[in-house]
Design a protein around this motif. Sequence first.
Motif, PDB file in Angstrom:
ATOM      1  N   LEU A  97       8.327  10.894  -0.849  1.00 54.80           N
ATOM      2  CA  LEU A  97       9.110  10.244  -1.896  1.00 54.80           C
ATOM      3  C   LEU A  97       8.316  10.062  -3.178  1.00 54.80           C
ATOM      4  O   LEU A  97       7.102   9.885  -3.166  1.00 54.80           O
ATOM      5  N   ASN A  98       9.044  10.062  -4.292  1.00 53.07           N
ATOM      6  CA  ASN A  98       8.581   9.474  -5.537  1.00 53.07           C
ATOM      7  C   ASN A  98       9.423   8.223  -5.764  1.00 53.07           C
ATOM      8  O   ASN A  98      10.652   8.266  -5.647  1.00 53.07           O
ATOM      9  N   THR A  99       8.778   7.103  -6.099  1.00 55.24           N
ATOM     10  CA  THR A  99       9.507   5.858  -6.284  1.00 55.24           C
ATOM     11  C   THR A  99       8.635   4.814  -6.954  1.00 55.24           C
ATOM     12  O   THR A  99       7.411   4.911  -6.944  1.00 55.24           O
ATOM     13  N   TYR A 100       9.262   3.832  -7.571  1.00 52.61           N
ATOM     14  CA  TYR A 100       8.566   2.624  -8.007  1.00 52.61           C
ATOM     15  C   TYR A 100       8.587   1.607  -6.868  1.00 52.61           C
ATOM     16  O   TYR A 100       9.570   1.517  -6.126  1.00 52.61           O
ATOM     17  N   HIS A 101       7.509   0.818  -6.749  1.00 53.73           N
ATOM     18  CA  HIS A 101       7.406  -0.243  -5.749  1.00 53.73           C
ATOM     19  C   HIS A 101       7.159  -1.550  -6.504  1.00 53.73           C
ATOM     20  O   HIS A 101       6.118  -1.700  -7.126  1.00 53.73           O
TER      21      HIS A 101
END
Length: 220
Positions: A112-116
């Motif tokens: 995944l690519n994502t903001y956390h």
Amino acid sequence: MPKIICNNPLSCEDDIKDFVLEGEVDISFSGGAMRLASKRPSSEGQKANFVLWCPKVFPADIMIEWEFRPIREPGLAMLFFAAKPKNGPGSIFDGALLRRTGEYEQYHSGDLNTYHLSYFRRKEPSERGFHTCNLRKSYGGFLVSQGADPIPDASENADWYNMRVVKRGSKVSFYINDLQIFDFYDDGMTFGDLLTGGNIGFRQLSPMVAEYRNLKVTWI
């Protein structure tokens, strides 16, 4: 004109019938809110943690709002947003991706690519004494922004807190009860390509217990 594209009270089982769970969690509803608690003890480490995804894919420029109430700590509460497969188009729930079960490595260094956004951090001793809200970006889990966490310790009598993320273009802003916690400007190079639209998901670390209600996403 802003347009509300998700308005979910999270008040009963039917409200989350299409949500996708990764990990093992006890989900209950009382007083118009959803309560989340891991089914596994914290002694199992990352295997005890979980993510609950909203199945809807959201556009790039959105405002995400929800209410949060921390009931029991230690633990951590996090929001994933702008989550997409790392290697091309498609769904984050595609069976071709590696199976995810709530262990953090699968999210910061997986498919995944994502903001956390970790907005309630009371897991490690250092986090319990010095409270911050952290924004990370994957692939790679880079810490890209940080601000002070104003939320008191967890309690059965805890207040509700209004959480708000505004993501527009290259800017991500985070607020708690209208208090601005941080701004982050993503140049699309230092920490990888600019993240656009995608899924959002609630993550929680055992043995924390917390409640959630009134998830709203506005297209801006």
